[in-house]
Structures are given as C-alpha cells and as structure tokens.
Design an enzyme around this catalytic site. Structure first.
Site, mmCIF file in Angstrom:
data_model
loop_
_atom_site.group_PDB
_atom_site.id
_atom_site.type_symbol
_atom_site.label_atom_id
_atom_site.label_comp_id
_atom_site.label_asym_id
_atom_site.label_seq_id
_atom_site.Cartn_x
_atom_site.Cartn_y
_atom_site.Cartn_z
ATOM 1 C CG ASP A 1 -1.185 1.599 -4.102
ATOM 2 O OD1 ASP A 1 -1.517 2.064 -5.206
ATOM 3 O OD2 ASP A 1 -1.392 2.181 -3.004
ATOM 4 C CB SER B 1 -0.864 -0.039 1.275
ATOM 5 O OG SER B 1 -1.314 1.235 1.634
ATOM 6 N N GLY B 2 0.504 2.176 -0.895
ATOM 7 C CA GLY B 2 1.163 3.483 -0.913
ATOM 8 C C GLY B 2 0.767 4.314 0.296
ATOM 9 C CG PHE B 3 -3.014 5.211 3.352
ATOM 10 C CD1 PHE B 3 -3.427 6.528 3.393
ATOM 11 C CD2 PHE B 3 -3.130 4.447 4.509
ATOM 12 C CE1 PHE B 3 -3.937 7.081 4.563
ATOM 13 C CE2 PHE B 3 -3.633 4.981 5.678
ATOM 14 C CZ PHE B 3 -4.039 6.305 5.706
ATOM 15 C CG ASP C 1 -1.284 7.722 -0.395
ATOM 16 O OD1 ASP C 1 -0.320 7.711 -1.180
ATOM 17 O OD2 ASP C 1 -2.271 6.958 -0.502
ATOM 18 C CG HIS D 1 -11.089 3.108 -3.725
ATOM 19 N ND1 HIS D 1 -11.568 2.339 -2.690
ATOM 20 C CD2 HIS D 1 -10.071 3.837 -3.196
ATOM 21 C CE1 HIS D 1 -10.877 2.597 -1.588
ATOM 22 N NE2 HIS D 1 -9.963 3.497 -1.866
HETATM 23 C C1 SPV Z 1 -3.593 2.428 -0.406
HETATM 24 O O1 SPV Z 1 -3.717 1.634 0.545
HETATM 25 O O2 SPV Z 1 -2.556 3.019 -0.645
HETATM 26 C C2 SPV Z 1 -4.745 2.640 -1.296
HETATM 27 C C3 SPV Z 1 -6.103 2.407 -0.793
HETATM 28 O O3 SPV Z 1 -4.527 3.049 -2.418
HETATM 29 S S1 SPV Z 1 -6.752 3.942 -0.286
HETATM 30 O O4 SPV Z 1 -5.848 4.528 0.671
HETATM 31 O O5 SPV Z 1 -8.065 3.655 0.264
HETATM 32 O O6 SPV Z 1 -6.867 4.794 -1.466
HETATM 33 MG MG MG Z 2 -2.625 3.824 -2.665
#
Ligand code: SPV
Ligand code: MG
Length: 287
Positions: free
Chosen positions: A78, A39-41, A51, A183
C-alpha cells in the site's frame, strides 16, 4: 516469492490479509492466506499515528523488507499516493520492487492524503490526467511485469459517484493499470456491486470490504470480476481487541493468574521466533 498473478490464476480469487509486522505476516501465512496487504493504516496505527501521510516511505519500506524476510507470501504494498507526484512514484516503485513486492497499490488522492474510512474526511482527488501519468510512471519503472500496478479509485469515498469512478477506472486501465481497486465506505455492498455490474471487466477488480462485511469471498467470486480481496485492517484490530481484553483482566484481577490461561504460552512465541533454529546453530557452531 510467488508472483501474485500465479496465486490469482490458481485460486481465481486471492485473499490478502493486512499486516503491520513480520509477526502478523507469519500468522497470516499460517492461517492460509495467499497474500499480504502491507497496510499503511495498520503501520500508522502501530506507531499510534493517524493514517494521513505521516509515516514516511522509508518507514513503510523498512517494514516491508522485514515482512519479506519473514514470510514467503506475495506482498501487496500500500504505497498511498506514491508519496508525491510521478517523480516520487518512479523512486517508490524502484525501491519497492527491489524490496521484493508482488504489487503496488497507488491511490488517486492528493498528497498528503486522509484515511479513507473516517467520517467527514477531507477527500481530495488528483486530476485524471495527473494520475494517468503516475500509473504510466509506475509501469515504465518496474523491471518485471510480475510486479502488478494496481490503481486505486477513491471517487466513491470522495462522494463523487459511480460515473466518475467508472470514468477513472477506464482511464487508469488505458494508462496501464493491471488491476483496479475500487474503495467504498458504504455500510452495505450495494455501491460496490453497482460498480462491479457496470464494469466491463477489462482488468480484474480488487475490493477492501472493511465497511461492508456482508461481502463474503463467495459473493465476490460470484461476480466473476474480482481477482483479489483485501482484509484491510483485521490484524491490528485483532491485536487491539486481544490487548484491551487481557490488559483489563490483569488490572481488574490484580495479577496474571486469571489471564494466563487465555493467552498463548511463551513456547508459542518461541516457535514463532524460530528458537529451534537457534538451538541447531548453537549445536553446530558454538565451540
Ligand atoms: C490501508 O489498510 O491502509 C488501506 C485501506 O488503505 S483503508 O484504511 O480502508 O483505506
Ligand atoms: Mg492505506
């Protein structure tokens, strides 16, 4: 590393747990998840950053490589917007495939992007044709079709409605996407369930039910159209919860004497670090 495809075929609906480190990846594997969501987040949060495309491809890729070294689970990478245009996507897919990922997820927002679940976020989408080019670039670049190209639709996040989301989903499948991640930030599954009902099922869907937790695995399975569930940020949120609780207790009680019994013993961390292997190596080679 097993292909994600195989895992989905066996289980019909695979679950990927979010991860931001080799340690969280190991814990996800031990808990029984079929895949990891790089996950980027979560990685942004690990650096204490928002993010919003601040983490570079190199930073994310380095972490993906470290995770791949620590876990045998398939990694769903991601890669945000693909770090730029189709030229950047070609470079990214080449590097992520070499790092051993099972799938890349590319979202149809402009670079730099804004995190999806933030209230009032600036959510700008690229033109459909531009994103089709990015999906085609990803498909043409991968050496193996075992690496899935997942197109992520942000039309619902951007408030552009279901017709736009469906139009984009169909266009991205036409461009070669193996799966569609749709999403939503609605607090109930209604919006996503309406999309699923309207989806012709040309390719399986991927859901990230962070904001609509009523969407259980069983509820997703019943639709017959969801191939992958991503638990998007529970690794970092679990870590934050645990640290806040334990730090507050130590601070309040003036020592670690009360908190100590509430955390894992150091031996558990030794196990996760595989200290047993170090002992074996010492026995065998240290002279
Ligand atoms: C992430 O987990 O980096 C995602 C999901 O892209 S969200 O944060 O819900 O966009
Ligand atoms: Mg992300």
């Amino acid at each position: 590393m097993p292909a994600l495809k195989d895992s989905m075929a066996q289980n019909r609906l695979a679950q990927a747990m979010a991860t931001h480190s080799p340690l969280s990846a190991k814990l996800a594997e031990e808990a029984g998840f079929e895949a990891l969501w790089a996950s980027g987040f979560e990685l942004s949060a690990l650096y204490g950053l928002p993010d919003v495309s601040l983490i570079t491809m190199t930073q994310h890729l380095d972490m993906v490589r470290a995770i791949a070294g620590a876990s045998s689970l398939p990694i769903v990478a991601d890669i945000d917007t693909g770090f730029g245009n189709a030229v950047n996507v070609v470079h990214a897919v080449r590097e992520y495939e070499r790092a051993g990922v099972a799938a890349v997820v590319i979202e149809d927002k402009t670079f730099p992007k804004v995190t999806s679940l933030i209230a009032g976020g600036r959510q700008e989408l690229v033109r459909i044709e531009e994103f089709q080019g990015k999906i085609e670039a990803a498909c043409a670049t991968r050496r193996s079709t075992d690496v899935l190209v997942i197109a992520r639709i942000e039309a619902l996040i951007a408030g552009q409605g279901q017709d736009e989301a469906l139009k984009r989903a169909r266009a991205y499948v036409e461009a070669g996407a193996d799966m569609i991640l749709v999403h939503s930030k609605q607090e109930t599954p209604d919006e996503i369930e309406a999309f699923i009902a309207a989806w012709d099922g040309a390719v399986p869907l991927v859901l990230v039910p962070t904001s609509y937790p009523q969407m259980t695995v069983e509820r997703m399975r019943q639709t017959g159209k969801v191939g992958l569930a991503i638990w998007g940020n529970h690794a970092i949120r679990a870590a934050v919860t645990a640290m806040q609780t334990v730090f507050a207790q130590i601070r309040a009680d003036g020592g670690i004497h009360t908190a100590d019994g509430t955390v894992v013993p150091v031996t558990e961390v030794f196990r996760l670090q595989n200290m047993a292997a170090v002992k074996e190596t010492e026995k065998r080679f240290l002279r």
